[in-house]
Every structure is written in structure tokens, then in C-alpha cells.
Design a protein around this motif. Sequence first.
Motif, short mmCIF file in Angstrom:
data_model
loop_
_atom_site.label_atom_id
_atom_site.label_comp_id
_atom_site.label_asym_id
_atom_site.label_seq_id
_atom_site.Cartn_x
_atom_site.Cartn_y
_atom_site.Cartn_z
N ALA A 516 46.40 92.38 59.22
CA ALA A 516 45.44 92.26 58.12
C ALA A 516 45.32 93.59 57.39
O ALA A 516 45.01 94.61 58.01
CB ALA A 516 44.08 91.84 58.68
N ILE A 517 45.57 93.57 56.08
CA ILE A 517 45.44 94.82 55.31
C ILE A 517 44.01 94.86 54.80
O ILE A 517 43.65 94.12 53.87
CB ILE A 517 46.46 94.87 54.16
CG1 ILE A 517 47.85 94.52 54.69
CG2 ILE A 517 46.46 96.25 53.50
CD1 ILE A 517 48.89 94.32 53.62
N ALA A 518 43.21 95.68 55.46
CA ALA A 518 41.76 95.67 55.18
C ALA A 518 41.31 97.07 54.78
O ALA A 518 40.58 97.74 55.52
CB ALA A 518 41.02 95.18 56.41
N LEU A 519 41.78 97.52 53.64
CA LEU A 519 41.43 98.88 53.20
C LEU A 519 40.02 98.89 52.60
O LEU A 519 39.52 97.85 52.16
CB LEU A 519 42.44 99.37 52.15
CG LEU A 519 43.91 99.33 52.59
CD1 LEU A 519 44.80 99.90 51.50
CD2 LEU A 519 44.11 100.10 53.89
N ARG A 520 39.43 100.07 52.58
CA ARG A 520 38.07 100.16 52.02
C ARG A 520 38.18 100.18 50.49
O ARG A 520 38.25 101.23 49.86
CB ARG A 520 37.40 101.43 52.53
CG ARG A 520 35.91 101.47 52.27
CD ARG A 520 35.31 102.73 52.86
NE ARG A 520 35.01 102.61 54.26
CZ ARG A 520 33.94 101.96 54.74
NH1 ARG A 520 33.10 101.35 53.95
NH2 ARG A 520 33.71 101.92 56.04
N ASP A 521 38.29 99.00 49.91
CA ASP A 521 38.45 98.88 48.46
C ASP A 521 37.51 97.78 47.95
O ASP A 521 36.61 97.35 48.68
CB ASP A 521 39.93 98.59 48.10
CG ASP A 521 40.47 97.34 48.79
OD1 ASP A 521 39.66 96.53 49.29
OD2 ASP A 521 41.70 97.15 48.84
N SER A 522 37.75 97.27 46.76
CA SER A 522 36.80 96.34 46.16
C SER A 522 36.76 94.98 46.87
O SER A 522 35.87 94.17 46.61
CB SER A 522 37.12 96.14 44.68
OG SER A 522 38.42 95.57 44.56
N VAL A 523 37.70 94.72 47.74
CA VAL A 523 37.71 93.42 48.45
C VAL A 523 37.53 93.59 49.97
O VAL A 523 37.79 92.68 50.75
CB VAL A 523 39.02 92.62 48.14
CG1 VAL A 523 38.99 92.08 46.73
CG2 VAL A 523 40.25 93.47 48.37
N TYR A 524 37.06 94.78 50.35
CA TYR A 524 36.94 95.12 51.76
C TYR A 524 36.04 94.13 52.53
O TYR A 524 36.43 93.60 53.59
CB TYR A 524 36.41 96.55 51.87
CG TYR A 524 36.20 97.06 53.27
CD1 TYR A 524 37.22 97.03 54.21
CD2 TYR A 524 34.97 97.61 53.64
CE1 TYR A 524 37.03 97.52 55.49
CE2 TYR A 524 34.77 98.11 54.92
CZ TYR A 524 35.80 98.04 55.84
OH TYR A 524 35.60 98.53 57.10
N LEU A 544 45.11 97.14 59.13
CA LEU A 544 45.50 98.35 58.41
C LEU A 544 44.24 98.77 57.67
O LEU A 544 43.76 98.03 56.80
CB LEU A 544 46.60 97.98 57.42
CG LEU A 544 47.52 99.07 56.96
CD1 LEU A 544 48.31 99.57 58.14
CD2 LEU A 544 48.48 98.53 55.91
N ALA A 545 43.67 99.90 58.06
CA ALA A 545 42.35 100.26 57.53
C ALA A 545 42.37 101.67 56.94
O ALA A 545 43.25 102.47 57.24
CB ALA A 545 41.33 100.17 58.65
N THR A 546 41.34 101.93 56.13
CA THR A 546 41.22 103.27 55.54
C THR A 546 40.60 104.21 56.58
O THR A 546 39.65 103.82 57.28
CB THR A 546 40.29 103.20 54.30
OG1 THR A 546 40.81 102.19 53.44
CG2 THR A 546 40.25 104.52 53.57
N ASP A 557 42.02 93.97 67.07
CA ASP A 557 42.46 94.39 68.40
C ASP A 557 43.09 95.76 68.35
O ASP A 557 43.03 96.54 69.29
CB ASP A 557 43.49 93.37 68.94
CG ASP A 557 42.86 92.00 69.10
OD1 ASP A 557 42.26 91.76 70.15
OD2 ASP A 557 42.93 91.21 68.13
N ASP A 558 43.79 96.03 67.24
CA ASP A 558 44.44 97.33 67.06
C ASP A 558 44.26 97.74 65.60
O ASP A 558 44.23 96.87 64.72
CB ASP A 558 45.94 97.23 67.39
CG ASP A 558 46.17 96.92 68.86
OD1 ASP A 558 46.01 97.83 69.67
OD2 ASP A 558 46.46 95.74 69.17
N VAL A 559 44.20 99.03 65.37
CA VAL A 559 43.98 99.50 64.00
C VAL A 559 45.00 100.60 63.65
O VAL A 559 45.29 101.47 64.46
CB VAL A 559 42.55 100.08 63.82
CG1 VAL A 559 42.31 100.47 62.37
CG2 VAL A 559 41.51 99.08 64.28
#
Length: 606
Positions: A516-524, A544-546, A557-559
Amino acid sequence: MCGIFAYTGKKNAAEVLLDGLTSLEYRGYDSAGIFIPEAGTVKAVGAVGNLKAKVPQNFKGQSGIAHLRWATHGEPTEINAHPHSDCAGEIWVAHNGIIENYKEIKDKLIKKKHTFVSDTDTEVLAHLIEENLKKENDFEKAVIASLREVRGTYGLAIAYSKEPEKIITGRMGAPVVLGLGENENFIASDPSPILRHTKNVIYLRDGEIAVITPSSHNIYTLDHNRVIGTPETIEWDISQAQKGGYEHFMLKEIMEAPEVLKNTIRGRLIVKDGLAKLGGLESVADKLRDVKRIIIVACGTAYYAGLVGEYMLEEYAGIPVEVEVGSEFRYRKPVIDGDTILLAISQSGETLDTLEAIREGKRKGALALGVVNAIGSTIARETDAGIYNHAGPEIGVASTKAFISQLTALSLITLFLGRQRQMSATMGKRIAEELLLLPEKIEAILGQKEYLQSLAEKYADSRDFLYIGRKYNYPIALEGALKLKEISYIHAEGCGAGEMKHGPLAMIDENFPTMAIALRDSVYEKMLSNMQEIKARKGKIIALATEGSEEVRGVADDVIYVPKTLEMLSPILSAIPLQLFAYYFARQKGLNVDRPRNLAKSVTVE
Ligand code: F6R
């Protein structure tokens, strides 16, 4: 997609040709073959290493032709391996492309008592030349007469045992480059096998043939009129086309990303004014001011870069954009007018589907632009203007560094077109400044490669993988899944995270992990909810996080952490860990990542 290579000079031709085939290997590895007039023919099924093992020590001569096959007509057997010959075994042809009317020519030649041994379309050409040689009594004229009879695509290397110093080539829809050396000349599908001998090349155009000997090269049209080819100097360095200590080109090319990004933006930013200076677009800059619509055409990975480009261009330049795969675009009836730009994205610059889409768009009056890596390639030459990636040669079949460069080039084009329109100088400056910071941020991601390797090992038994993302990182989810499936041969599916509940979520259980691409952006926040939906179905998640986003740990489970950047540029960072993950995943399975089965680079067939 099939590679041809030919040499005429004073050196040991077998050595030169086998060496050259090794650097062309990404174009096909179903079979390989070599013909040297003084020595004969050797063919082998599989990659070039098998051919090398079969070529005897005394296989000597000073000219010859060679081929790598990516099978189209006929099984990948030794009989079907190129070069193919006429009945007398005197004329030998190595061919990249497809002779479409081979059946009718073959029937005609069978009536004239020609005997065929293979299932290939190429063999027909050797016999046709033999037939025409009876009438013309001249090798060159016989080749020209034959090429006038065939329909389809070809990049050729043709040798005749009675004139061993001479090699003839012809080009129609498949790339051919001549290498001009000191008392030696070369013919190849692309410059990589030529680079170690000379940097002076001539790119042949469709409908041209060339005759080389050690001391001459003459180019003609199919009407036998002389053409003066323009020699060009290749900037690429031989070391760029070598592994440089890495086990695979793919890993080397992923690790080159910071340098590639610097090369793509070099000299193209005026930071203080927030402008992009793109010399390749200057000639059409006024037209670009009035453009009402952009259609991006590309295939595979380049298509996913195009999808990111759509989001960038619509948000920052305010121009409506559509993105389409070349193979679809060319067979429907797209509505195009003079206010439309057709923008082709292609690493190789030779992908036939993309090229034909561009030709179709130009016929309908669109301005054609290119984002192309291979200098002098067909798409680069046939587009009205464009920018080169300057990513250097990409050898690994799975595209990695070219993708990073394509995203970067699209951000430059967005800046260019945006600043022609409503984008403020302040915004332009922010984008420019952030682009300059990216190489360092990419280094930080590459520094985590051991961690990515351990993650790949942990998940290596998975038989399926879902990749999800939203907005700018939706195309990166698609690309991440493509990378995994093409080199690991497991089922991987990319999906817009919001679309999961419309179908793909049904697949999720404890054995079906998600990236899951879950960056701290406008759709976080939305991404976090989508991850919860997976968690509730017991699905494992790698996020995948910021950097600094601690709450992701509560769901995933993993980042994998990546540095913060502007949302529009974030795909440049998020693509890299996904490339590394796919690489290590395939390695863990013991697969040859540089040569995925059934695939080859530079797709010059439909
Ligand atoms: C995937 C991959 C392909 C290419 C596609 C287009 O890793 O490499 O999907 O992106 O064949 O190739 P180019 O960019 O040469 O037009």
C-alpha cells in the motif's frame, strides 16, 4: 526484440560478433546464430552463452552476421534460429521484424523448386534474393529487388559467401544503425554492440538500404538512388552498457537513479524564475501556448509514467490530458485536431505501437512531441519536437531508471507548460527547488536496500500481491505490480485503492498480501481507511509511508519509509523501493531478472 549485428574489417569476426551479441542480449534469448563466410554457420537454442559454447576455436574469418531471436513465427528451435539461407547455402539473412506476405512469396518460390527448412518468414527472403540474383546477376541489385517485393517490417544483415567482405542491410520499421570504424564497419539493431569499437554512427531511415565493406559504406533508397547519411557521435560511454560490478543490469540501473535524475534536469531549470528551459521544445513554444488538449501515448511502464504525467499536467498546467496505450490508440478512431498535442513516451524510441500512434496522430494534424531516451531513435526523429531523457542505455529488460527519468521529464514539461499558463513563479520555483533535492532523497531510499531485500525474502512465498495507491501514486501501484509480475512470474495486480471495494477486495485473505502506497499527502487519510479494509480481512500489508508517519505502523505489518517531497513529485521516490522489492523478490526465487521469460526489450512488433 530480436537483435542483428554484422561486422566487416580485419579482426577476428567470430570474437567481435559474439561479443556484440552479448551486449545485445536483452533483445532476445530464444536462440542465437552466426554466419561467417569463410567458416560457416553455428546456431544454438537459448541465450548467446549457448552459442558461444558451440562455436569452435577455428571458426575464423574477417566478416560475418549474427542474430538473437525473440520468436514470432515458428518455435524457438535450432532450425528456426537465424541466420537463414537460400538453397545453395550462399546467401544468409539475419532479420528483426516480420515479413507479412511471406506465405504468398513462399508459395511462389516453392513452385520454382526452392526448398525450405524452417517455419520462419525470414527464410523466404534468403530464397527470394537467390531467385532475384539469377536475373540481376548482382548481389546489391538482387537485395533491392527482393526488398521491393516484401511487405512488413525488417532490420536486416545479409551476407553472401561469394562476396565475403560485403554486408548489406535494409530498414523498414525496425531499427538499424551503421557503425563507422577505421578499416572496419558494423551494422546493428542499436548502438550497444558498436560502442566498444566506434562512436560514429549513422541511423538508417525506413526504406533505406546500406552496403558496407571494411573501407566503405554506401546508402541507397529502394530505387537505388544514393543517399548521404549524416554521421552522428554517440555520447554514451561503453561503461554505461556494462554491469560495473553489479550482479544484474536491473540492480545497477536502479542504483543509477540519483545520477539519472541529475542528468535529466541538468541545464533545464532556471530556479530563481521557477522556469524550465527545454531546448527541445523551443521551436514549438509558441504553438504550445495555444494547445487545448494533450494525448499521451506509450506502452507498459512508459504508459504508467504517462498516467502520472496526466495528473501533473492537469493540476499544474490546467490542460486536459488523456493517456492511451499505443496498441489501442492506433486501431480506433481517435478525435484529434490541430490544437491537440500527441506526446509519446518511450525509452527505446522504437516501440512500434507507440510509433504508429504518433504517425496516426500526425496524419490527423496533431503536433507530435516525444520524451525519448534513445538518441536518434525512430520516435525521436519522427516527432516534431521533444526532450531526451539522458538516462544512458537501459539494458535490463524491466524498465527502471528510464521510468524515473520519464517522471522527471514530465515534471519539467509540466513546469514549462504550466509557466506558459497560470502557474505562479513561486510555485514554479518550489517545483524546481524540490527537483534539485530529489537525488539526495533517492540516495536515502537506496540506502535501505538490505531492508528491502529482507522484506522480499519474508514475502517470497506469496503467490499473489495486490498493489494499491491513490491519485499520483495510483499509477505507481500499477507499475509496482508490473515490475513484480514481469520478473517474478507471480500474479500481481495494481489497483486504485478506492476501487478495491468494487471487486479486488474479494481476493484478500491471509495469503494475499498488499503493498500500500500511503504517503502523507492529500489522500493519506483515505489510504489509511483502505488499509483498514484489508486488515479487517486478515490481509498482510507492507506500507510505503512518509518518514515520520508513525500511525501507519498501527495498520501495516511492515513499513518502508521514504522522504517527504511535493505530492506531484512523490511517484519519483515511491517507485524506487517497489523496483528494489521486485528485484530482490525475483532474486529470492533464483530467476534471471535481466532476462525475464517471454519478454525482450524494444518491442518492434505489434
Ligand atoms: C516494463 C517495460 C515495458 C516497456 C514498454 C515500452 O518493465 O520495460 O513495459 O516500458 O515495452 O517500452 P519503450 O519505453 O521502449 O517504448
